[in-house]
Design a protein around this motif. Structure first.
Motif, PDB file in Angstrom:
ATOM      1  N   LEU A 327       0.834  -1.203   0.000  1.00  0.00           N
ATOM      2  CA  LEU A 327       0.000   0.000   0.000  1.00  0.00           C
ATOM      3  C   LEU A 327       0.867   1.250   0.000  1.00  0.00           C
ATOM      4  O   LEU A 327       1.785   1.378   0.813  1.00  0.00           O
ATOM      5  CB  LEU A 327      -0.890   0.004   1.250  1.00  0.00           C
ATOM      6  CG  LEU A 327      -1.575   1.323   1.619  1.00  0.00           C
ATOM      7  CD1 LEU A 327      -2.632   1.682   0.589  1.00  0.00           C
ATOM      8  CD2 LEU A 327      -2.181   1.241   3.014  1.00  0.00           C
ATOM      9  N   LEU A 328       0.577   2.172  -0.941  1.00  0.00           N
ATOM     10  CA  LEU A 328       1.140   3.514  -0.905  1.00  0.00           C
ATOM     11  C   LEU A 328      -0.007   4.471  -0.640  1.00  0.00           C
ATOM     12  O   LEU A 328      -0.958   4.537  -1.428  1.00  0.00           O
ATOM     13  CB  LEU A 328       1.822   3.870  -2.228  1.00  0.00           C
ATOM     14  CG  LEU A 328       2.334   5.320  -2.338  1.00  0.00           C
ATOM     15  CD1 LEU A 328       3.407   5.603  -1.298  1.00  0.00           C
ATOM     16  CD2 LEU A 328       2.873   5.608  -3.735  1.00  0.00           C
ATOM     17  N   ALA A 329       0.058   5.193   0.491  1.00  0.00           N
ATOM     18  CA  ALA A 329      -1.017   6.108   0.868  1.00  0.00           C
ATOM     19  C   ALA A 329      -0.479   7.529   0.936  1.00  0.00           C
ATOM     20  O   ALA A 329       0.601   7.773   1.481  1.00  0.00           O
ATOM     21  CB  ALA A 329      -1.604   5.711   2.215  1.00  0.00           C
ATOM     22  N   ILE A 330      -1.236   8.469   0.375  1.00  0.00           N
ATOM     23  CA  ILE A 330      -0.887   9.895   0.409  1.00  0.00           C
ATOM     24  C   ILE A 330      -2.119  10.636   0.908  1.00  0.00           C
ATOM     25  O   ILE A 330      -3.226  10.440   0.381  1.00  0.00           O
ATOM     26  CB  ILE A 330      -0.492  10.416  -0.983  1.00  0.00           C
ATOM     27  CG1 ILE A 330       0.659   9.580  -1.545  1.00  0.00           C
ATOM     28  CG2 ILE A 330      -0.102  11.890  -0.926  1.00  0.00           C
ATOM     29  CD1 ILE A 330       0.951   9.848  -3.021  1.00  0.00           C
ATOM     30  N   GLY A 331      -1.962  11.468   1.928  1.00  0.00           N
ATOM     31  CA  GLY A 331      -3.119  12.147   2.483  1.00  0.00           C
ATOM     32  C   GLY A 331      -2.791  13.514   3.027  1.00  0.00           C
ATOM     33  O   GLY A 331      -1.625  13.862   3.242  1.00  0.00           O
TER      34      GLY A 331
END
Length: 415
Positions: A327-331
């Motif tokens: 998982l790559l998450a950007i927030g």
């Protein structure tokens, strides 16, 4: 007394010194000195051999220096103070080291006519090499750094995410209360470059003592960063936290620091330690969070919290099946932004966004790289065009959702 609580009668050779000043380099004792200068040095070395078994030996070293500095180059400053060095080793593979903690081995070494140094290393840390101190560097005003540092090599026991334990050789590197600058005119009112403040970090490099092909790397760092020196340009990041937790061997589990399962304190300076806290349930992890403020000459402005993360996860799909994914998450959250002219002034002309929040998840199957999923959820408190009298363009409570599977016929993730 050894770390396994057994005792040994030994032949001891000790070497010590106190109140030592030293210089190594050119033109010593003159105004043109060029080299390394040490002041206030004290050290004790203990060399021990078992009286019953001469193949068993132990070496212990404890040293301190008030100050160490490099002298002789105008514009170059390298100073270290409050320096301590500790070494505790067993000569025979698998043997326990000497334990000096809580007076288990009371060993005072002669360091001068009326001076002694009492060894104090904790035998539970196994074979140990440790150095710490405060460092101050200024390289011609271009690079500056000051703060505490620590380097340590010792034995440790860690708990992995599958609850198994490993005896490891640990190399740790740390720093605390670090301020740094890289750029032009450092230390003056005309600084131009990148400034770091209040930085603390710890790096743990671990290798299994039973299987050298198994290794683990953990990093934890925090601090603030800003670009300075250009009027109208602001780039600030504060409350920045960086975490990395990796297993070197494919399929191996990471070290678990949650709930004290692995209590690992890394030396970051004289009297300072950093306790690692990453949750092993997240698997291989890279994460950065913080608050960001950017103002580019009043044309583009953004202010809010951000986060970037790469880790392992397990997702449930719409057909009720599960998949292990990378998982790559950007927030981001609580973000206010402006694009246009004269941002931040009564004459602002452009697009204003307030209370923006978004999260983007990019996922790839760990067993089939052709399967991937993208999910996006975003909300905007309000969006408006400002600066033209009689013209109104506004929206509020805006929400955006995207949920897709890249492979034809695949089902999406079910949240």
């Amino acid at each position: 007394t050894l770390a396994d609580a057994s005792t040994q009668d030994v032949s001891l050779l000790s070497i010590g010194a106190s109140n030592v000043n030293a210089f190594a380099g050119l033109n010593g004792g003159t105004a043109d000195e060029l080299g390394l200068r040490l002041t206030g040095v004290e050290f004790g070395v203990a060399l021990m051999t078992s009286k019953l078994d001469p193949t068993r030996t132990w070496t212990s070293v404890q040293a301190a220096a008030t100050k160490a500095s490099f002298v002789g180059v105008d514009g170059l400053t390298i100073d270290a103070d409050t320096i301590t060095v500790e070494l505790n080793q067993a000569g025979k593979l698998g043997d326990s080291v000497v334990d000096y903690s809580a007076g288990k081995t009371a060993l005072s070494l002669i360091t001068g006519p009326s001076n002694t140094i009492a060894l104090s290393m904790d035998g539970t840390q196994g074979n140990l090499i440790r150095a710490s101190g405060n460092l101050d560097i200024d390289a011609f005003g271009f690079f500056q750094v000051s703060g505490g540092f620590g380097v340590e090599k010792r034995d440790a026991t860690v708990t992995l995410a599958d609850a198994s334990t490993q005896d490891v050789s640990l190399l740790s590197i740390g720093a605390s209360n670090v301020n740094a600058f890289a750029g032009l005119n450092g230390g003056s009112a005309d600084e131009l470059g990148l400034k770091l403040t209040g930085v603390e970090f710890g790096v743990a490099l671990m290798t299994s003592k039973l299987d050298p092909t198994r290794s683990w790397t953990s990093v934890q760092a925090s601090g603030a960063a800003s670009f300075v020196g250009v009027d109208g340009l602001t780039i600030d990041a504060n409350t920045v936290l960086v975490e990395l937790n990796q297993a070197g061997k494919i399929g191996d589990r990471v070290v678990d620091y949650s709930a004290g399962k692995t209590a690992l304190d890394l030396v970051t300076g004289p009297g300072n330690t950093l306790t690692l806290g990453m949750d092993g349930a997240h698997g291989n992890l890279i994460r950065a969070t913080g608050n960001l403020e950017v103002d580019v000459f009043g044309f583009f402005q953004v202010d809010g919290s951000f986060g970037i993360e790469k880790r392992d996860a397990t997702v449930t799909l719409a057909d009720a099946s599960t998949d292990a994914v990378s998982l790559l998450a950007i927030g981001a959250s609580h973000v206010d932004a402006f694009v246009g002219l004269n941002g931040g002034s009564p004459e602002a002309l452009g697009l204003e966004l307030s209370e923006v929040e978004f999260a983007l998840a990019l996922m790839t199957s760990k067993t089939d790289a052709t399967r991937s999923w993208t999910s996006l959820q975003a909300g905007v408190g309000s969006a408006s065009f400002v600066g033209v009298e009689g013209f109104t363009l506004a929206a509020d409570s805006v929400s955006v959702e995207v949920n897709s599977a890249a492979k034809l016929g695949d089902v999406v993730v079910d949240y």
